[in-house]
Design a protein around this motif. Structure first.
Motif, PDB file in Angstrom:
ATOM      1  N   PHE A 118       0.807 -21.438   7.342  1.00 24.48           N
ATOM      2  CA  PHE A 118      -0.584 -21.282   7.756  1.00 24.48           C
ATOM      3  C   PHE A 118      -0.944 -22.591   8.434  1.00 24.48           C
ATOM      4  CE2 PHE A 118      -5.211 -21.750   6.474  1.00 24.48           C
ATOM      5  CZ  PHE A 118      -5.690 -20.888   7.434  1.00 24.48           C
ATOM      6  N   ALA A 119      -1.567 -22.493   9.607  1.00 25.80           N
ATOM      7  CA  ALA A 119      -1.753 -23.690  10.436  1.00 25.80           C
ATOM      8  C   ALA A 119      -3.201 -23.842  10.893  1.00 25.80           C
ATOM      9  CB  ALA A 119      -0.816 -23.613  11.644  1.00 25.80           C
ATOM     10  N   PRO A 120      -4.086 -24.209   9.978  1.00 29.78           N
ATOM     11  CA  PRO A 120      -5.505 -24.286  10.348  1.00 29.78           C
ATOM     12  C   PRO A 120      -5.834 -25.499  11.211  1.00 29.78           C
ATOM     13  CG  PRO A 120      -5.199 -25.055   8.097  1.00 29.78           C
ATOM     14  CD  PRO A 120      -3.859 -24.547   8.564  1.00 29.78           C
ATOM     15  N   SER A 121      -6.778 -25.319  12.109  1.00 30.07           N
ATOM     16  CA  SER A 121      -7.330 -26.437  12.873  1.00 30.07           C
ATOM     17  C   SER A 121      -8.560 -26.946  12.122  1.00 30.07           C
ATOM     18  CB  SER A 121      -7.755 -25.976  14.264  1.00 30.07           C
ATOM     19  OG  SER A 121      -6.645 -25.438  14.938  1.00 30.07           O
ATOM     20  N   PRO A 122      -8.664 -28.249  11.942  1.00 37.27           N
ATOM     21  CA  PRO A 122      -9.799 -28.769  11.138  1.00 37.27           C
ATOM     22  C   PRO A 122     -11.092 -28.864  11.938  1.00 37.27           C
ATOM     23  CG  PRO A 122      -8.314 -30.549  11.709  1.00 37.27           C
ATOM     24  CD  PRO A 122      -7.721 -29.299  12.308  1.00 37.27           C
ATOM     25  N   ALA A 154      -0.494 -30.513  24.140  1.00 37.85           N
ATOM     26  CA  ALA A 154      -1.019 -29.150  24.182  1.00 37.85           C
ATOM     27  C   ALA A 154      -0.582 -28.369  22.945  1.00 37.85           C
ATOM     28  CB  ALA A 154      -0.536 -28.443  25.445  1.00 37.85           C
ATOM     29  N   TYR A 155      -1.451 -27.456  22.545  1.00 36.48           N
ATOM     30  CA  TYR A 155      -1.200 -26.610  21.378  1.00 36.48           C
ATOM     31  C   TYR A 155       0.162 -25.924  21.439  1.00 36.48           C
ATOM     32  CZ  TYR A 155      -1.237 -22.056  19.093  1.00 36.48           C
ATOM     33  OH  TYR A 155      -0.859 -20.933  18.421  1.00 36.48           O
ATOM     34  N   ASN A 156       0.493 -25.294  22.580  1.00 37.74           N
ATOM     35  CA  ASN A 156       1.752 -24.546  22.664  1.00 37.74           C
ATOM     36  C   ASN A 156       2.971 -25.428  22.432  1.00 37.74           C
ATOM     37  OD1 ASN A 156       1.027 -21.772  23.227  1.00 37.74           O
ATOM     38  ND2 ASN A 156       0.211 -22.536  25.164  1.00 37.74           N
ATOM     39  N   ASP A 212      -5.759 -13.232  17.877  1.00 38.68           N
ATOM     40  CA  ASP A 212      -6.286 -14.004  19.010  1.00 38.68           C
ATOM     41  C   ASP A 212      -5.177 -14.826  19.654  1.00 38.68           C
ATOM     42  OD1 ASP A 212      -6.291 -15.388  16.538  1.00 38.68           O
ATOM     43  OD2 ASP A 212      -7.584 -16.944  17.347  1.00 38.68           O
ATOM     44  N   LEU A 213      -4.030 -14.946  18.969  1.00 40.98           N
ATOM     45  CA  LEU A 213      -2.936 -15.760  19.502  1.00 40.98           C
ATOM     46  C   LEU A 213      -1.781 -14.911  20.044  1.00 40.98           C
ATOM     47  CD1 LEU A 213      -3.222 -18.561  16.849  1.00 40.98           C
ATOM     48  CD2 LEU A 213      -3.733 -18.757  19.272  1.00 40.98           C
ATOM     49  N   LEU A 214      -2.071 -13.633  20.330  1.00 39.42           N
ATOM     50  CA  LEU A 214      -1.022 -12.768  20.897  1.00 39.42           C
ATOM     51  C   LEU A 214      -0.535 -13.282  22.250  1.00 39.42           C
ATOM     52  CD1 LEU A 214      -2.297  -9.155  20.147  1.00 39.42           C
ATOM     53  CD2 LEU A 214      -0.038 -10.051  19.563  1.00 39.42           C
TER      54      LEU A 214
HETATM   55  N1  GLU Z   1      -4.346 -23.812  14.633  1.00 38.66           N
HETATM   56  C1  GLU Z   1      -4.496 -22.502  15.190  1.00 38.66           C
HETATM   57  C2  GLU Z   1      -5.851 -21.953  14.823  1.00 38.66           C
HETATM   58  O1  GLU Z   1      -6.457 -22.406  13.861  1.00 38.66           O
HETATM   59  C3  GLU Z   1      -3.443 -21.542  14.679  1.00 38.66           C
HETATM   60  C4  GLU Z   1      -2.142 -21.824  15.260  1.00 38.66           C
HETATM   61  C5  GLU Z   1      -1.043 -20.858  14.841  1.00 38.66           C
HETATM   62  O2  GLU Z   1      -1.138 -20.218  13.782  1.00 38.66           O
HETATM   63  O3  GLU Z   1      -0.071 -20.789  15.568  1.00 38.66           O
HETATM   64  O4  GLU Z   1      -6.327 -21.068  15.510  1.00 38.66           O
END
Ligand code: GLU
Ligand code: ZN
Length: 307
Positions: A13-17, A174-176, A196-198
């Motif tokens: 799980f990769a949350p953005s703060p 960059a995020y990617n 949303d990340l499709l």
């Molecule tokens: N950090 C991203 C977000 O909170 C998610 C990134 C990912 O799950 O690949 O939207």
């Protein structure tokens, strides 16, 4: 650069703060957690603090406390993207030595005036680094991929073929770029996150291939939306209540199609998860990609009728 393929399921799980967790982010946290735990897999957490201007002070700790209050305990060390710049730079330089990157001076406005998508304007101009974004030459675009929930996903050609930015003009990665290097280094075998990340997934797959790293499986969960918009602080998604995780957790299970027993509404997090892990059924998760949520009257947090 290739990391050894792990034998065991590893999710994350990769949350953005950028703010506290709300119901929308709980869906991604819980879905990825259950997908991992139901397969006796590892579940990691990575704080995506890549973009300081968009961060809210204290949000990262706040998110982690909420995960703990909700019984979503992670394995191993937390990863902070802010501490991994050296690694991102190393890979960027590797690509640069191979002639795969170039400097771009185009402004957003200029790109919009040319039709909105970047079509390689600066690719062969040999522009200086000063004040430039770094773009990656998309030599082997990916147009579609298999998603374990959404099925075959195709994206627009022009989007897939774009030389996307790997390092921004302001020097931020960059995020990617970051997400793929992190998932590769962590040995992630399946990426479970919101729908949303499709679209960026095709870019990420292109990067996995470029890195000759094993590509994870993909699973994009339906997105909880309100009035057609992703839940966010801006549209008044209530933050999760750390003192009473039960109702939101129950509702998140219901949102994911898991049919939690009504008697468990309001049970503690540990008890709910003890039910949810062995009862997790991916085939029950609605395909989405968006599900409208009417939280304005907080009905999603009310006790369901006991049958
Ligand atoms: N950090 C991203 C977000 O909170 C998610 C990134 C990912 O799950 O690949 O939207
Ligand atoms: Zn350019």
């Amino acid at each position: 650069m290739n990391t050894t393929a792990p034998d065991r399921y590893t999710g994350r799980f990769a949350p953005s703060p950028s703010g506290p967790l709300h119901f929308g982010s709980l869906i991604a946290a819980l879905g990825s957690y259950l997908q991992a735990r139901s397969q006796a897999g590892r579940w990691r957490v990575r704080v995506e603090d890549l973009d300081p201007p968009r961060e809210v002070p204290g949000a990262a700790d706040d998110i982690l406390r909420t995960l703990e209050a909700f019984g979503l305990h992670w394995d191993g060390e937390l990863v902070y993207q802010s501490r991994r710049h050296g690694r991102y730079q190393e890979i960027l330089e590797h690509w640069t030595r191979r002639g795969l990157t170039y400097h771009c001076h185009c402004t957003r406005k200029q790109i919009a005036a040319r039709g909105g998508l970047y079509t390689g304007h600066c690719r062969n101009l040999g522009l200086p680094a000063e004040g430039a974004a770094v773009r990656l030459k998309m030599t082997a675009p990916v147009y579609h991929f298999h998603d374990r929930l959404q099925g075959e996903v195709c994206v627009a050609e022009r989007l897939a073929e774009e030389d996307f930015i790997v390092r921004r003009r302001d020097g931020l990665y960059a995020y990617n770029l970051a997400v793929v290097i992190d998932d590769m280094d962590a040995g992630i075998t399946e990426v479970v996150r919101g729908a949303d990340l499709l679209e960026p997934t095709v870019r990420q797959i292109a990067l996995f291939r470029l890195l000759k790293a094993p590509e994870p499986a993909w699973l994009h969960l339906p997105l909880a939306v309100h009035d057609g918009h992703k839940l966010s602080k801006q549209n008044h998604a209530p933050p999760l209540d750390n003192r009473a995780p039960g109702p939101a957790l129950w509702q998140a299970l219901a949102f994911l199609g898991q049919q939690p027993p009504a008697e468990l509404f309001g049970a503690g997090a540990a008890e709910l998860l003890a039910w949810a892990v062995p009862n997790w059924r991916l085939e029950r998760v609605p395909k989405g990609p968006q599900i409208e949520l009417d939280y304005a009257d907080s009905s999603h947090f009310q006790r369901p009728a006991l049958s």
